[in-house]
Write a protein that holds these residues in place. Structure first.
Motif, PDB file in Angstrom:
ATOM      1  N   GLN A  71      -1.964   9.960   7.198  1.00 40.33           N
ATOM      2  CA  GLN A  71      -2.853   8.840   6.888  1.00 40.33           C
ATOM      3  C   GLN A  71      -4.318   9.260   6.906  1.00 40.33           C
ATOM      4  OE1 GLN A  71      -1.936   5.447   9.348  1.00 40.33           O
ATOM      5  NE2 GLN A  71       0.090   5.203   8.442  1.00 40.33           N
ATOM      6  N   SER A  94      -4.405   1.543   0.617  1.00 44.43           N
ATOM      7  CA  SER A  94      -3.092   2.171   0.744  1.00 44.43           C
ATOM      8  C   SER A  94      -2.390   2.240  -0.596  1.00 44.43           C
ATOM      9  CB  SER A  94      -2.222   1.384   1.730  1.00 44.43           C
ATOM     10  OG  SER A  94      -2.770   1.423   3.023  1.00 44.43           O
ATOM     11  N   SER A  95      -1.602   3.271  -0.763  1.00 43.88           N
ATOM     12  CA  SER A  95      -0.793   3.405  -1.974  1.00 43.88           C
ATOM     13  C   SER A  95       0.354   2.395  -1.947  1.00 43.88           C
ATOM     14  CB  SER A  95      -0.222   4.821  -2.064  1.00 43.88           C
ATOM     15  OG  SER A  95       0.656   4.939  -3.159  1.00 43.88           O
ATOM     16  N   GLU A 103      -0.014  11.787   1.353  1.00 44.61           N
ATOM     17  CA  GLU A 103      -1.035  10.959   1.992  1.00 44.61           C
ATOM     18  C   GLU A 103      -0.803   9.481   1.664  1.00 44.61           C
ATOM     19  OE1 GLU A 103      -3.067  12.210   4.072  1.00 44.61           O
ATOM     20  OE2 GLU A 103      -3.043  14.361   3.608  1.00 44.61           O
ATOM     21  N   SER A 104      -0.819   8.646   2.690  1.00 47.53           N
ATOM     22  CA  SER A 104      -0.506   7.225   2.506  1.00 47.53           C
ATOM     23  C   SER A 104      -1.703   6.391   2.065  1.00 47.53           C
ATOM     24  CB  SER A 104       0.053   6.631   3.809  1.00 47.53           C
ATOM     25  OG  SER A 104       1.249   7.275   4.176  1.00 47.53           O
ATOM     26  N   CYS A 105      -2.922   6.848   2.384  1.00 49.25           N
ATOM     27  CA  CYS A 105      -4.085   6.003   2.114  1.00 49.25           C
ATOM     28  C   CYS A 105      -5.335   6.842   1.871  1.00 49.25           C
ATOM     29  CB  CYS A 105      -4.324   5.026   3.271  1.00 49.25           C
ATOM     30  SG  CYS A 105      -4.445   5.817   4.892  1.00 49.25           S
ATOM     31  N   ALA A 124      -1.193   8.360  -5.844  1.00 52.40           N
ATOM     32  CA  ALA A 124      -0.676   9.109  -4.702  1.00 52.40           C
ATOM     33  C   ALA A 124      -1.502  10.366  -4.538  1.00 52.40           C
ATOM     34  CB  ALA A 124       0.796   9.460  -4.917  1.00 52.40           C
ATOM     35  N   ASP A 182       5.803   4.045  -0.954  1.00 53.71           N
ATOM     36  CA  ASP A 182       6.231   4.231   0.429  1.00 53.71           C
ATOM     37  C   ASP A 182       6.470   5.730   0.642  1.00 53.71           C
ATOM     38  OD1 ASP A 182       7.629   4.478   2.840  1.00 53.71           O
ATOM     39  OD2 ASP A 182       8.698   2.590   2.573  1.00 53.71           O
ATOM     40  N   MET A 183       5.471   6.405   1.205  1.00 52.42           N
ATOM     41  CA  MET A 183       5.532   7.860   1.337  1.00 52.42           C
ATOM     42  C   MET A 183       6.641   8.308   2.292  1.00 52.42           C
ATOM     43  SD  MET A 183       3.250   8.713  -0.807  1.00 52.42           S
ATOM     44  CE  MET A 183       1.799   8.032  -1.608  1.00 52.42           C
ATOM     45  N   ASP A 184       6.874   7.551   3.346  1.00 53.14           N
ATOM     46  CA  ASP A 184       7.948   7.899   4.279  1.00 53.14           C
ATOM     47  C   ASP A 184       9.301   7.854   3.583  1.00 53.14           C
ATOM     48  OD1 ASP A 184       6.365   8.332   6.575  1.00 53.14           O
ATOM     49  OD2 ASP A 184       6.240   6.179   6.939  1.00 53.14           O
ATOM     50  N   THR A 242       4.226  13.260   6.036  1.00 56.32           N
ATOM     51  CA  THR A 242       3.280  12.232   5.601  1.00 56.32           C
ATOM     52  C   THR A 242       2.058  12.245   6.507  1.00 56.32           C
ATOM     53  OG1 THR A 242       4.299  10.499   6.952  1.00 56.32           O
ATOM     54  CG2 THR A 242       5.118  10.766   4.695  1.00 56.32           C
TER      55      THR A 242
END
Length: 204
Positions: free
Chosen positions: A142, A117-118, A85-87, A165, A121-123, A140
């Protein structure tokens, strides 16, 4: 309070609803057995599916351990991959917890930002691990779901200035074993630490 260094806190959640045994806590316990290597201090905790408990526990974990990174793990009955999860989001918390409570305002932190947001960089984490041939599918997202997962993530992002994260795992056996989930978590956490780089030295 611990000295700064490679200290990581990883949490899973307790039982709720149909999840009498929460796969997130099962995966975190597997990670605890595997460890993160000699250079990393790992602390694991189970968080109750309880908004007020999360509001109390998350700041305590940051204060107690001064971690470089906190990774929260939750279960998603809809997931078929390990999802980063990015955020985290501040509002929309209407679903009652295990104590039949939800925040009156529907917010995690009244007056707080809508979304955080974290710094991870999850991607990039997904791409690097996919290139290594990890036998668990990664993706990933959001939207962490506006329940305890999202709520806890937002609190931790706020407390840790983005050094947090969140990882959603599918239920055990759908399709991955507990061991596979633990190994995947280990790879994910180590890649996140590599992305963050070495901890900053303490000011004298």
């Amino acid at each position: 309070m611990e000295q700064p260094g490679q200290t990581v806190v990883v949490t899973g959640f307790g039982p709720f609803g149909e999840h009498a045994v929460n796969a997130s806590w099962t995966a975190v316990q597997e990670l605890q057995q595997l460890g993160l290597g000699d250079g990393v201090r790992l602390h694991v905790y189970e968080i109750p599916v309880d908004y007020r408990a999360a509001q109390r526990l998350v700041p305590e974990l940051w204060e107690r351990h001064s971690p470089q990174l906190v990774v929260h793990v939750g279960v998603s009955g809809l997931a078929s991959s390990v999802t980063l999860e990015s955020c985290g989001h501040n509002s929309g918390y209407c679903r009652p917890d295990n104590r039949d409570f939800s925040p009156c305002s529907g917010c995690c932190v009244d007056g707080g930002p809508d979304c955080l947001s974290s710094v991870i960089d999850m991607d990039a984490v997904c791409c690097r691990l996919a290139a290594r041939g990890l036998d668990v599918a990664l993706s990933t997202s959001q939207d962490a779901g506006r329940f305890l997962c999202d709520f806890t993530y937002f609190l931790s992002l706020l407390q840790g200035c983005g050094r947090a994260a969140f990882v959603h795992v599918p239920p055990v056996g759908r399709p991955y074993s507990a061991r596979q989930l633990g190994l995947a978590l280990r790879a994910v956490v180590l890649e996140m630490l590599a992305q963050l780089g070495p901890p900053a030295p303490r000011a004298s």
